[in-house]
Design a protein around this motif. Sequence first.
Motif, PDB file in Angstrom:
ATOM      1  N   PRO A 232     -34.744 -49.776  -6.334  1.00  0.00           N
ATOM      2  CA  PRO A 232     -36.101 -49.606  -6.867  1.00  0.00           C
ATOM      3  C   PRO A 232     -36.760 -50.932  -7.220  1.00  0.00           C
ATOM      4  O   PRO A 232     -36.094 -51.878  -7.664  1.00  0.00           O
ATOM      5  CB  PRO A 232     -35.885 -48.752  -8.124  1.00  0.00           C
ATOM      6  N   ILE A 233     -38.053 -51.002  -7.003  1.00  0.00           N
ATOM      7  CA  ILE A 233     -38.856 -52.156  -7.409  1.00  0.00           C
ATOM      8  C   ILE A 233     -39.560 -51.781  -8.707  1.00  0.00           C
ATOM      9  O   ILE A 233     -40.346 -50.836  -8.751  1.00  0.00           O
ATOM     10  CB  ILE A 233     -39.885 -52.534  -6.337  1.00  0.00           C
ATOM     11  N   VAL A 234     -39.267 -52.509  -9.773  1.00  0.00           N
ATOM     12  CA  VAL A 234     -39.797 -52.193 -11.097  1.00  0.00           C
ATOM     13  C   VAL A 234     -40.822 -53.247 -11.498  1.00  0.00           C
ATOM     14  O   VAL A 234     -40.545 -54.448 -11.469  1.00  0.00           O
ATOM     15  CB  VAL A 234     -38.658 -52.132 -12.139  1.00  0.00           C
ATOM     16  N   ASP A 235     -41.992 -52.784 -11.884  1.00  0.00           N
ATOM     17  CA  ASP A 235     -43.052 -53.678 -12.348  1.00  0.00           C
ATOM     18  C   ASP A 235     -42.777 -54.052 -13.803  1.00  0.00           C
ATOM     19  O   ASP A 235     -42.827 -53.217 -14.696  1.00  0.00           O
ATOM     20  CB  ASP A 235     -44.410 -52.979 -12.218  1.00  0.00           C
ATOM     21  N   PHE A 236     -42.489 -55.339 -14.038  1.00  0.00           N
ATOM     22  CA  PHE A 236     -42.157 -55.835 -15.369  1.00  0.00           C
ATOM     23  C   PHE A 236     -43.411 -56.258 -16.147  1.00  0.00           C
ATOM     24  O   PHE A 236     -43.320 -56.814 -17.232  1.00  0.00           O
ATOM     25  CB  PHE A 236     -41.208 -57.033 -15.228  1.00  0.00           C
ATOM     26  N   GLY A 237     -44.571 -55.979 -15.561  1.00  0.00           N
ATOM     27  CA  GLY A 237     -45.821 -56.459 -16.141  1.00  0.00           C
ATOM     28  C   GLY A 237     -46.064 -56.026 -17.575  1.00  0.00           C
ATOM     29  O   GLY A 237     -46.707 -56.737 -18.342  1.00  0.00           O
TER      30      GLY A 237
ATOM     31  N   LEU B 269     -41.685 -48.644 -18.531  1.00  0.00           N
ATOM     32  CA  LEU B 269     -40.802 -49.689 -18.027  1.00  0.00           C
ATOM     33  C   LEU B 269     -39.363 -49.439 -18.479  1.00  0.00           C
ATOM     34  O   LEU B 269     -38.422 -49.563 -17.683  1.00  0.00           O
ATOM     35  CB  LEU B 269     -41.287 -51.059 -18.525  1.00  0.00           C
ATOM     36  N   VAL B 270     -39.185 -49.098 -19.747  1.00  0.00           N
ATOM     37  CA  VAL B 270     -37.852 -48.794 -20.286  1.00  0.00           C
ATOM     38  C   VAL B 270     -37.203 -47.680 -19.479  1.00  0.00           C
ATOM     39  O   VAL B 270     -36.026 -47.773 -19.091  1.00  0.00           O
ATOM     40  CB  VAL B 270     -37.950 -48.409 -21.778  1.00  0.00           C
ATOM     41  N   ASP B 271     -37.964 -46.620 -19.209  1.00  0.00           N
ATOM     42  CA  ASP B 271     -37.429 -45.475 -18.477  1.00  0.00           C
ATOM     43  C   ASP B 271     -37.032 -45.870 -17.050  1.00  0.00           C
ATOM     44  O   ASP B 271     -35.990 -45.429 -16.544  1.00  0.00           O
ATOM     45  CB  ASP B 271     -38.459 -44.343 -18.438  1.00  0.00           C
ATOM     46  N   GLU B 272     -37.839 -46.683 -16.400  1.00  0.00           N
ATOM     47  CA  GLU B 272     -37.551 -47.082 -15.020  1.00  0.00           C
ATOM     48  C   GLU B 272     -36.313 -47.977 -14.944  1.00  0.00           C
ATOM     49  O   GLU B 272     -35.475 -47.823 -14.046  1.00  0.00           O
ATOM     50  CB  GLU B 272     -38.761 -47.798 -14.412  1.00  0.00           C
ATOM     51  N   VAL B 273     -36.196 -48.916 -15.872  1.00  0.00           N
ATOM     52  CA  VAL B 273     -35.024 -49.795 -15.892  1.00  0.00           C
ATOM     53  C   VAL B 273     -33.766 -48.980 -16.184  1.00  0.00           C
ATOM     54  O   VAL B 273     -32.729 -49.146 -15.528  1.00  0.00           O
ATOM     55  CB  VAL B 273     -35.200 -50.925 -16.927  1.00  0.00           C
ATOM     56  N   HIS B 274     -33.852 -48.094 -17.158  1.00  0.00           N
ATOM     57  CA  HIS B 274     -32.700 -47.261 -17.519  1.00  0.00           C
ATOM     58  C   HIS B 274     -32.262 -46.406 -16.335  1.00  0.00           C
ATOM     59  O   HIS B 274     -31.056 -46.296 -16.048  1.00  0.00           O
ATOM     60  CB  HIS B 274     -33.055 -46.376 -18.718  1.00  0.00           C
ATOM     61  N   ARG B 275     -33.229 -45.825 -15.650  1.00  0.00           N
ATOM     62  CA  ARG B 275     -32.910 -44.971 -14.504  1.00  0.00           C
ATOM     63  C   ARG B 275     -32.222 -45.787 -13.402  1.00  0.00           C
ATOM     64  O   ARG B 275     -31.219 -45.354 -12.818  1.00  0.00           O
ATOM     65  CB  ARG B 275     -34.190 -44.328 -13.953  1.00  0.00           C
ATOM     66  N   ALA B 276     -32.733 -46.986 -13.138  1.00  0.00           N
ATOM     67  CA  ALA B 276     -32.161 -47.821 -12.082  1.00  0.00           C
ATOM     68  C   ALA B 276     -30.739 -48.258 -12.417  1.00  0.00           C
ATOM     69  O   ALA B 276     -29.841 -48.213 -11.571  1.00  0.00           O
ATOM     70  CB  ALA B 276     -33.044 -49.046 -11.850  1.00  0.00           C
TER      71      ALA B 276
END
Length: 229
Positions: free
Chosen positions: A11-16, A33-40
């Motif tokens: 996954p590509i996560v936007d850290f913006g 962002l927290v949810d996307e990082v955790h999922r990855a």
Amino acid sequence: MDDSSVLGSIPIVDFGAYSLEKESPDPERLQKLVDEVHRALTTIGFLYLKNTGCPANVVIKNVFEKSKVFFDLDKKEKSKYRRGDIIADSNFGYIELEQEGLNPERRKDLKEAFNYEPAETEKIPNELAGKPKLNDMMEALRTFFEYGKSIHDRLLEIIAKGLNFEDTQYFVKRHKSIGEENNVTMVRSLYYPPIRNKDVKKNQIRCGEHVDYGCVALLIQNNEGLEVR
């Protein structure tokens, strides 16, 4: 490219929402962002970060350019900075082609490297410390190290949030010695020089299969090639 984009299966996560340019993130965007990082990190275990706030056209470009100048030096000159020789009992320094093998079941890797640890620079012998091509590369690596540490700390905070830690600085506080003496966190500049097929031995590749050590590995590459599993 939206936040749900993937390159391959990573996954590509936007850290913006929590880039280095932001002091006070928007709570709603931060939670996304927290949810996307955790999922990855609880599924595939890898992710691409974009919009981190590290100026790629300056800092990262400089690292690649200055490192290439160093790696283009002749073998005799580079050998003066060999790991273990330039600073005794240290991981700091240059690693020659076929000197490191990350997979012990394979032949040594077809790559060169330079390991940079900020606290070790004061130990470089005076007769070598003044070399401009070494100094230029180390200055580029030092700047990138500082940006990398800041991204690392924010990523650890996001991980703690994803794990519902009451103290969101839990991991950051346990990595506060990064960059200090006796801490082995480093920037590794890797170079894969041109090779001919006849130079490749049986069961030999550019970089052997391995598991990274430490807490977080941040990788920047200017070419495709890395494979993850």
